[in-house]
Each structure stands twice: as C-alpha cells, then as structure tokens.
Write a protein that holds these residues in place. Sequence first.
Motif, PDB file in Angstrom:
ATOM      1  N   LEU A 205       0.820  -1.285  -0.083  1.00 17.07           N
ATOM      2  CA  LEU A 205       0.007  -0.088  -0.123  1.00 17.07           C
ATOM      3  C   LEU A 205       0.956   1.211  -0.046  1.00 17.07           C
ATOM      4  CD1 LEU A 205      -3.061  -0.466   2.766  1.00 17.07           C
ATOM      5  CD2 LEU A 205      -3.195   0.237   0.199  1.00 17.07           C
ATOM      6  N   ARG A 206       2.189   1.242  -0.023  1.00 12.94           N
ATOM      7  CA  ARG A 206       2.946   2.459   0.095  1.00 12.94           C
ATOM      8  C   ARG A 206       2.675   3.359  -0.866  1.00 12.94           C
ATOM      9  NH1 ARG A 206       6.202  -1.220  -1.949  1.00 12.94           N
ATOM     10  NH2 ARG A 206       8.135  -0.446  -3.006  1.00 12.94           N
ATOM     11  N   GLU A 207       2.452   3.195  -2.000  1.00  8.97           N
ATOM     12  CA  GLU A 207       2.174   4.475  -2.617  1.00  8.97           C
ATOM     13  C   GLU A 207       0.896   5.109  -2.628  1.00  8.97           C
ATOM     14  OE1 GLU A 207       3.161   7.150  -5.602  1.00  8.97           O
ATOM     15  OE2 GLU A 207       4.332   5.684  -4.815  1.00  8.97           O
ATOM     16  N   ASP A 208       0.000   4.479  -2.194  1.00 15.81           N
ATOM     17  CA  ASP A 208      -1.284   5.130  -1.984  1.00 15.81           C
ATOM     18  C   ASP A 208      -1.211   5.910  -0.507  1.00 15.81           C
ATOM     19  OD1 ASP A 208      -3.075   3.984  -3.763  1.00 15.81           O
ATOM     20  OD2 ASP A 208      -2.839   2.191  -3.076  1.00 15.81           O
ATOM     21  N   TYR A 209      -0.294   5.369   0.315  1.00 20.16           N
ATOM     22  CA  TYR A 209       0.070   5.965   1.737  1.00 20.16           C
ATOM     23  C   TYR A 209       0.810   7.079   1.663  1.00 20.16           C
ATOM     24  CZ  TYR A 209       2.330   5.373   6.298  1.00 20.16           C
ATOM     25  OH  TYR A 209       2.976   5.429   7.708  1.00 20.16           O
ATOM     26  N   ARG A 210       1.844   7.040   0.585  1.00 22.15           N
ATOM     27  CA  ARG A 210       2.573   8.186   0.369  1.00 22.15           C
ATOM     28  C   ARG A 210       1.764   9.311  -0.103  1.00 22.15           C
ATOM     29  NH1 ARG A 210       7.527   5.377  -2.846  1.00 22.15           N
ATOM     30  NH2 ARG A 210       9.005   4.774  -1.095  1.00 22.15           N
ATOM     31  N   ARG A 211       0.849   8.983  -1.248  1.00 23.85           N
ATOM     32  CA  ARG A 211       0.165   9.963  -1.920  1.00 23.85           C
ATOM     33  C   ARG A 211      -0.704  10.675  -0.869  1.00 23.85           C
ATOM     34  NH1 ARG A 211      -4.777   9.279  -3.083  1.00 23.85           N
ATOM     35  NH2 ARG A 211      -4.729   7.044  -3.010  1.00 23.85           N
ATOM     36  N   LYS A 212      -1.548  10.051  -0.226  1.00 26.86           N
ATOM     37  CA  LYS A 212      -2.111  10.634   0.685  1.00 26.86           C
ATOM     38  C   LYS A 212      -1.434  11.585   1.832  1.00 26.86           C
ATOM     39  CE  LYS A 212      -6.115   8.518   2.241  1.00 26.86           C
ATOM     40  NZ  LYS A 212      -7.005   8.877   1.605  1.00 26.86           N
ATOM     41  N   PHE A 213      -0.320  11.013   2.165  1.00 25.94           N
ATOM     42  CA  PHE A 213       0.449  11.691   3.497  1.00 25.94           C
ATOM     43  C   PHE A 213       1.010  12.999   2.660  1.00 25.94           C
ATOM     44  CE2 PHE A 213       4.499  12.629   5.444  1.00 25.94           C
ATOM     45  CZ  PHE A 213       4.474  12.955   6.603  1.00 25.94           C
ATOM     46  N   GLU A 214       1.522  12.959   1.343  1.00 27.92           N
ATOM     47  CA  GLU A 214       1.983  14.153   0.707  1.00 27.92           C
ATOM     48  C   GLU A 214       0.994  15.039   0.542  1.00 27.92           C
ATOM     49  OE1 GLU A 214       4.922  14.453   1.011  1.00 27.92           O
ATOM     50  OE2 GLU A 214       5.830  12.808   1.222  1.00 27.92           O
ATOM     51  N   ALA A 215      -0.304  14.783   0.088  1.00 22.13           N
ATOM     52  CA  ALA A 215      -1.307  15.754  -0.370  1.00 22.13           C
ATOM     53  C   ALA A 215      -2.057  16.277   1.048  1.00 22.13           C
ATOM     54  CB  ALA A 215      -2.287  14.815  -0.853  1.00 22.13           C
ATOM     55  N   ALA A 216      -1.594  15.639   2.373  1.00 19.87           N
ATOM     56  CA  ALA A 216      -2.333  16.505   3.398  1.00 19.87           C
ATOM     57  C   ALA A 216      -1.978  17.951   3.633  1.00 19.87           C
ATOM     58  CB  ALA A 216      -1.835  15.585   4.598  1.00 19.87           C
ATOM     59  N   LYS A 217      -3.132  18.550   4.318  1.00 18.18           N
ATOM     60  CA  LYS A 217      -2.872  20.165   4.505  1.00 18.18           C
ATOM     61  C   LYS A 217      -1.694  20.174   5.327  1.00 18.18           C
ATOM     62  CE  LYS A 217      -7.829  20.676   3.496  1.00 18.18           C
ATOM     63  NZ  LYS A 217      -9.177  21.165   4.378  1.00 18.18           N
ATOM     64  N   ALA A 218      -1.466  19.379   6.107  1.00 17.90           N
ATOM     65  CA  ALA A 218      -0.669  19.665   7.242  1.00 17.90           C
ATOM     66  C   ALA A 218       0.811  19.672   6.727  1.00 17.90           C
ATOM     67  CB  ALA A 218      -0.661  18.659   8.361  1.00 17.90           C
ATOM     68  N   ARG A 219       1.205  19.167   5.458  1.00 14.75           N
ATOM     69  CA  ARG A 219       2.542  19.395   4.924  1.00 14.75           C
ATOM     70  C   ARG A 219       2.938  20.638   4.763  1.00 14.75           C
ATOM     71  NH1 ARG A 219       1.364  15.208   6.120  1.00 14.75           N
ATOM     72  NH2 ARG A 219       2.411  16.137   7.786  1.00 14.75           N
ATOM     73  N   ARG A 220       2.057  21.783   4.542  1.00 15.17           N
ATOM     74  CA  ARG A 220       2.147  23.059   4.295  1.00 15.17           C
ATOM     75  C   ARG A 220       3.028  23.602   5.643  1.00 15.17           C
ATOM     76  NH1 ARG A 220      -3.843  24.611   2.772  1.00 15.17           N
ATOM     77  NH2 ARG A 220      -3.962  23.005   1.023  1.00 15.17           N
ATOM     78  N   GLN A 221       2.790  22.945   6.703  1.00 20.46           N
ATOM     79  CA  GLN A 221       3.436  23.366   7.990  1.00 20.46           C
ATOM     80  C   GLN A 221       4.625  22.814   8.323  1.00 20.46           C
ATOM     81  OE1 GLN A 221       0.432  24.122  11.138  1.00 20.46           O
ATOM     82  NE2 GLN A 221      -1.140  23.807   9.630  1.00 20.46           N
ATOM     83  N   ASP A 222       4.932  21.633   7.606  1.00 25.12           N
ATOM     84  CA  ASP A 222       6.257  20.902   7.963  1.00 25.12           C
ATOM     85  C   ASP A 222       7.453  21.792   8.214  1.00 25.12           C
ATOM     86  OD1 ASP A 222       4.552  18.510   7.921  1.00 25.12           O
ATOM     87  OD2 ASP A 222       5.523  17.907   6.186  1.00 25.12           O
ATOM     88  N   ASN A 223       8.365  21.280   9.145  1.00 18.95           N
ATOM     89  CA  ASN A 223       9.482  22.026   9.315  1.00 18.95           C
ATOM     90  C   ASN A 223      10.531  21.082   9.923  1.00 18.95           C
ATOM     91  OD1 ASN A 223      11.390  24.007  10.129  1.00 18.95           O
ATOM     92  ND2 ASN A 223      10.657  24.349  12.030  1.00 18.95           N
ATOM     93  N   VAL A 224      11.637  20.967   8.806  1.00 22.85           N
ATOM     94  CA  VAL A 224      12.526  19.660   9.019  1.00 22.85           C
ATOM     95  C   VAL A 224      13.796  20.287   9.444  1.00 22.85           C
ATOM     96  CG1 VAL A 224      13.662  17.735   7.856  1.00 22.85           C
ATOM     97  CG2 VAL A 224      11.190  18.174   7.463  1.00 22.85           C
ATOM     98  N   ARG A 225      14.783  19.951  10.105  1.00 20.69           N
ATOM     99  CA  ARG A 225      15.844  20.421  10.583  1.00 20.69           C
ATOM    100  C   ARG A 225      16.927  20.003   9.785  1.00 20.69           C
ATOM    101  NH1 ARG A 225      15.963  18.903  16.698  1.00 20.69           N
ATOM    102  NH2 ARG A 225      18.018  19.743  16.717  1.00 20.69           N
TER     103      ARG A 225
END
Length: 382
Positions: A205-225
């Motif tokens: 399922l990982r391609e569906d899983y990735r697609r949904k995660f990357e499309a989430a509205k929360a990704r706009r707030q991601d902050n990686v160090r």
Amino acid sequence: MKLSRLKKLSWAKVKDYSWRRLVRLTRHTRLYPFIYKSYWHYLLTPSREEDENQYHVPHHHRHHHSDADGATSHTAHHHSSSHGHRYYTARPHPGAGIGHQLANWMAGYWYAREFGLRFAHWPFSAGHAEDADTMSWEDFLGFGEDEVSVESLKAQGYKVRRLPSFHNHDSKAWALQRKIIASYRGKRVILMAEQDQFLRHLEKLREDYRRKFEAAKARRQDNVRYSADCFNIALHVRRGDIMQQGADAALERRRQDNGYFLTALRETIAHFSALQGKPVHVWLFSQGTPEQFPEFAAVENIHWCLDMPAQQSFLHMVRADALIFSKSSFSYKPALLSRGEKICPPEFWHGYPKSPHWHMADKRGHVSWADAAETKNETQQQ
C-alpha cells in the motif's frame, strides 16, 4: 452536557472491554462466528452466489503501476459505485500508539479494495499521552481528507456491522467473509473489520500511503531541521515500553541492544559516505538521556532527538536520506513513506518490498546492501 458525554464515553469503554473479552473467550471455538450480528444476517439471508462472484476482484485482474521505489499503486476499486451502499472500515485501536493505529487503518484500506467495497474512514485517536502534540494525528496525517467518514455515513442512517476476524491465508475464511458481505447487498451498511485484523504485507500500500500523506494540508506546515548539504541518517532506537520491568514475551522479541544499532550505523555511514561525498549527520530518535547510549558517544555529528515531539520525530524519519528503523510500528510506517534508503531489522512482523532502497540487516546489525540491478529484475517479474 459534560456529564452526559462522560457517561457516554464510560459506557462505550465498558462495551468495548466486554466485547474484547467475549472475542478472546470464543475466538478458537466453534461458537465464535455466532457472536456476530453479521454472521446471523448471512445465515438468515437467501444466498446470492452471483453477487459473491460479481464483486470479488481476483488479484490477476487488477491494474497497477510501479514507482521508482517499486511501490505499487492499484486502481481504486473501493471507490467503485457498482456495489450499492456497502462500505468497509477498520478502527484504529483507540488505546494504541500511532504506528499500531496506522497498521489498522492500512489493513482496512486494503481489505476494502480486496472485497471490492467502498472505503469508510475511521479517524485516528490521540494514542498514548506522549503523542499529544500541538496537532492531532488525524490532522497531521490527513488520511481522511479525501475519504467518506464513518460518522457522516452513520448520520445518513448507515449501520455498522462487525465482521469475524480471519487469517488472510485461509481460503475458507475468505469465502465466509465474501458470503457475509454478499448478504448485505443493497443495504446501507458499513462492514467493520474486527479490531486488529492483521495484514502482513502493508508494503503493498505504500504508494497510496505516500500519496495521501504528501497531499495532506498539514504538509504546508512541515519544518525539518536537516540541511540539504549533508547526508542525514535517522536512527530510531526503540526503548520506552520494551525497557519497562515485567515486559511481556511479545515485547521481549522486539528488544534490540545498542550494539545492533551501532553496527548498523557504522556500516551505513561507511557505505554512503563513499557514495554521497557529503558530510554525514546522524539523528538519533529514542527516549532517555545521552548517557544511556554510551556506545554512540564517539559518533561524529550526532544529534540527540530524545525529547522531540512524536510527530516531528515521525516527519524527520520520513525525510531522512537514510533510515535505520527498529522492530517498531512507529518507525516502520515512516520507512514506508520514505523515498530514501532503508535499513531493515530482521524478523519483523510486516513485509519489506523488493527494492534497491531497502537493505536487510542481520541480528548483529551487519547490513546486506541491495543490488539495484538484481532487485529491479525481481520487481519487474512480480
């Protein structure tokens, strides 16, 4: 209002506990299927064999494509409108951590597709107390943003009916599931998997899983160090529950000592330093204090992420250039989302894809580096 809600929650917990106890008592007896309303519905409904054959989609009839990491994305049979009002769902375990809950959700998503039903989203709960970050896991993951929710269907008059638990390698059990589902043809019903219905091959399922995660509205707030100028290795050392006194046998099987992780880390640094030509930085995600990890004191450019919030830890594992993960659902799920290199522990309870980016470690932490050409051939032959 608050008292009424508290009573409702308390009654729900009592019902939940009583049901789990009943399942445990009957699970390996002939009585087991008879505790389900859905089974009685099947027994009392005239058989429709043509319906069972109509909605069951054999594996070899499914269309799919693979991405560069070998992930397969199937066509979304569970969104088809040809199967009336039937939906399928799985409840993320309300008392479990987010890794466990994700396994439940992914199993529901997969089985909905396998049974040819629409998928209904059951939201994630807060999980353990240490998971209480600034954003809910439901919002952070965003998996329900493009799905029909169980609550919205219930508001439209849909009934939830549990299905008996089954082993997915048991053809008779599969046949019974199909017959029960067939008995609800034309009904406004949500068929719910029994709690913790297992699915080993979540990697499918990982391609569906990735697609949904990357499309989430929360990704706009991601902050990686991480710095793009470095090769960033995330190392998840599972501690916490397996370090508690009186840990049960299941937890003991998940124990890996610091020596395992140090060996895997050294070999990962040596392998990718030669390939990348960038300075290597190590990010250690765990619980405790640096003094509890003396084996890593001499590791250069190490960053101790021992008090990082759970969602930030999860995100950093996803975005790492390489991830050394534990026998833990919490780091296995970021591994499925990651497009970087993955170093995998042996004897894990979920499957690994055949991909040049997934590398197996043995019990001591020694890594067998995947052969890109060989893995590509194996993937294409599947």
